[in-house]
Design an enzyme around this catalytic site. Structure first.
Site, PDB file in Angstrom:
ATOM      1  CB  SER A 120       8.992  -5.798 -11.445  1.00 31.74           C
ATOM      2  OG  SER A 120       9.041  -6.915 -10.867  1.00 31.74           O
ATOM      3  CE1 TYR A 142       8.961  -7.870  -3.893  1.00 27.95           C
ATOM      4  CE2 TYR A 142       9.404  -8.535  -6.186  1.00 27.95           C
ATOM      5  CZ  TYR A 142       8.552  -8.009  -5.242  1.00 27.95           C
ATOM      6  OH  TYR A 142       7.299  -7.649  -5.540  1.00 27.95           O
ATOM      7  CB  THR A 168       9.886  -4.303  -2.912  1.00 29.13           C
ATOM      8  OG1 THR A 168       9.536  -3.443  -3.669  1.00 29.13           O
ATOM      9  CG2 THR A 168       8.413  -4.756  -2.039  1.00 29.13           C
ATOM     10  CE  LYS A 243       5.952  -0.826  -4.482  1.00 31.57           C
ATOM     11  NZ  LYS A 243       5.231  -1.865  -3.807  1.00 31.57           N
ATOM     12  CG  HIS A 267       3.150  -5.883  -2.078  1.00 30.98           C
ATOM     13  ND1 HIS A 267       4.552  -5.657  -2.241  1.00 30.98           N
ATOM     14  CD2 HIS A 267       3.056  -6.564  -3.375  1.00 30.98           C
ATOM     15  CE1 HIS A 267       5.023  -6.403  -2.976  1.00 30.98           C
ATOM     16  NE2 HIS A 267       3.920  -6.877  -3.717  1.00 30.98           N
ATOM     17  CG  ASP A 298       2.237   1.713  -3.841  1.00 30.61           C
ATOM     18  OD1 ASP A 298       1.698   1.111  -2.665  1.00 30.61           O
ATOM     19  OD2 ASP A 298       3.033   0.814  -4.525  1.00 30.61           O
ATOM     20  NE  ARG A 322      -4.756  -5.376  -7.737  1.00 32.46           N
ATOM     21  CZ  ARG A 322      -4.432  -5.146  -6.738  1.00 32.46           C
ATOM     22  NH1 ARG A 322      -4.333  -3.825  -6.153  1.00 32.46           N
ATOM     23  NH2 ARG A 322      -4.184  -6.047  -5.811  1.00 32.46           N
TER      24      ARG A 322
END
Length: 377
Positions: A120, A142, A168, A243, A267, A298, A322
């Protein structure tokens, strides 16, 4: 409420954890309530969060029989990188909240498992520290108001050895995540997005928005548009992955613009509450894209059967988020490694029981049907 840097952990035998639900149960019982809600929660009333699981549970596989599956493999390639299974670890922010080693521990587990780790932009470890684990690493971005900082991020990611850029595109502003607002969740002083200069707002929430909503509002650029993909392409030679695509028209346009891969994603139910589930959106995206780029998915993957369902619905590979966090929170690198081994074992079982010798066979010969769909060929 300021989160603890690392949650309390409980003594648990990793070998006793037989599925990803077991890992989640053990980890969430050991974590502080506000941190658990930060990870588990979704936007609004969490309709889409629930829909991601419901949609995958409704899918029914139609297996093949009388195929020799004595030698069964889950190996595949993702953007030219060989992996042990069609599973990547999704980008997740501030992983040192889960464990003191954070991103380094999870990336090391990915390296040991032979799967791709997506770092990330909001990692609490540097790109260099992450890639030093030996993991095949992609860098997630981002869209920032500060283009100079984005350029610097790209350069650092390339220099560290990242192999792709994941943009993203579904966060022009952060979804209203009520659990975080109610708990007043903020980062402790020892945690920050170390690859960014100035984590503005992320330690300061209010009654109306979480600290993360404030940070997004101040630093993310909501003017992101299709023309910006060209700006990104001019500043990196790495493959570009987009994404957050759900609409087939968006997928069509992205493919026409030459992106290397798409990730069908809502997301994890953390943005637009009421959005379509990823599993429901996936077939139409694959249909319009064809073979022009890879299509990943995802949001909601919790088992090897889910992986096979996604492949049969049109995905090249999937990402898990997660479950990897739960493993990391429970036992660091060892806990994350247990999660990856469980999903590899389950995926191999599902591939073989579907009558296939490998991932290519799943793509070509296994049908995935919604529960209400009539059986007609």
């Amino acid at each position: 409420m300021i989160a603890e840097i690392s949650p309390a952990r409980t003594a648990v035998s990793l070998s006793s954890l037989l599925c990803l639900d077991d890992v989640e149960d053990a980890a969430t019982h050991a974590m502080a309530a506000d941190l658990r809600d930060f990870v588990a929660g979704g936007a609004g009333t969490e309709t889409t969060l629930r829909a991601n699981r419901t949609a995958l549970e409704r899918v029914r596989l139609v297996p093949r029989v009388l195929n020799d599956v004595s030698a069964c493999s889950t190996e595949t390639t993702v953007l030219g990188t060989s992996t042990t299974m069609p599973v990547l670890v999704a980008p997740m922010a501030y992983q040192r909240l889960a464990h003191p080693e954070g991103e380094r521990a999870l990336a090391a587990a990915c390296a040991g498992a032979g799967v791709i780790y997506v770092a990330s932009m909001l990692s609490s470890s540097t790109f260099v520290d992450i890639t030093a684990t030996g993991a095949s690493t992609w860098c997630q971005l981002y869209w920032l108001r500060d283009r100079g900082q984005m350029t610097n991020l790209l350069r650092r990611a390339e220099s560290a050895g990242c192999r792709a850029v994941v943009l993203t595109v579904d966060v022009p502003r952060m979804g209203r995540r009520l659990r975080d607002i109610r708990s007043g969740f903020t980062l402790p002083a020892g945690i920050s997005a170390v690859n960014l200069s100035g984590d503005v707002g992320v330690h300061d929430g209010s009654d109306s928005e979480s600290a993360f909503m404030a940070h997004t509002r101040l630093t993310f650029d909501p003017s992101l548009s299709w023309s910006d993909l060209d700006w990104l392409r001019q500043r990196t030679s790495l493959p570009i992955v987009v994404k957050g695509v759900l609409h087939p028209d968006d997928a069509q346009r992205a493919a026409e613009l030459g992106v290397d891969a798409l990730i069908v994603s809502n997301h994890g139910g953390r943005q637009l509450d009421g959005a379509v589930s990823s599993a429901e959106a996936l077939p139409a995206v694959r249909e319009v894209v064809g073979d022009r780029c890879e299509v990943l998915m995802d949001s909601g993957i919790r088992s090897g059967s889910d992986v096979v369902k996604a492949i049969a619905l049109g995905a090249s590979s999937v990402l898990i988020g997660r479950p990897a966090w739960w493993g990391l929170a429970l036992a660091g690198q060892a806990g994350a490694a247990r999660v990856l081994e469980l999903i590899r074992q389950e995926t191999e079982d599902a591939v073989a029981l579907a009558g296939c010798r490998g991932i290519a066979d799943v793509r070509s010969s296994v049908r995935a049907l919604p529960a209400a769909e009539s059986w007609s060929w």
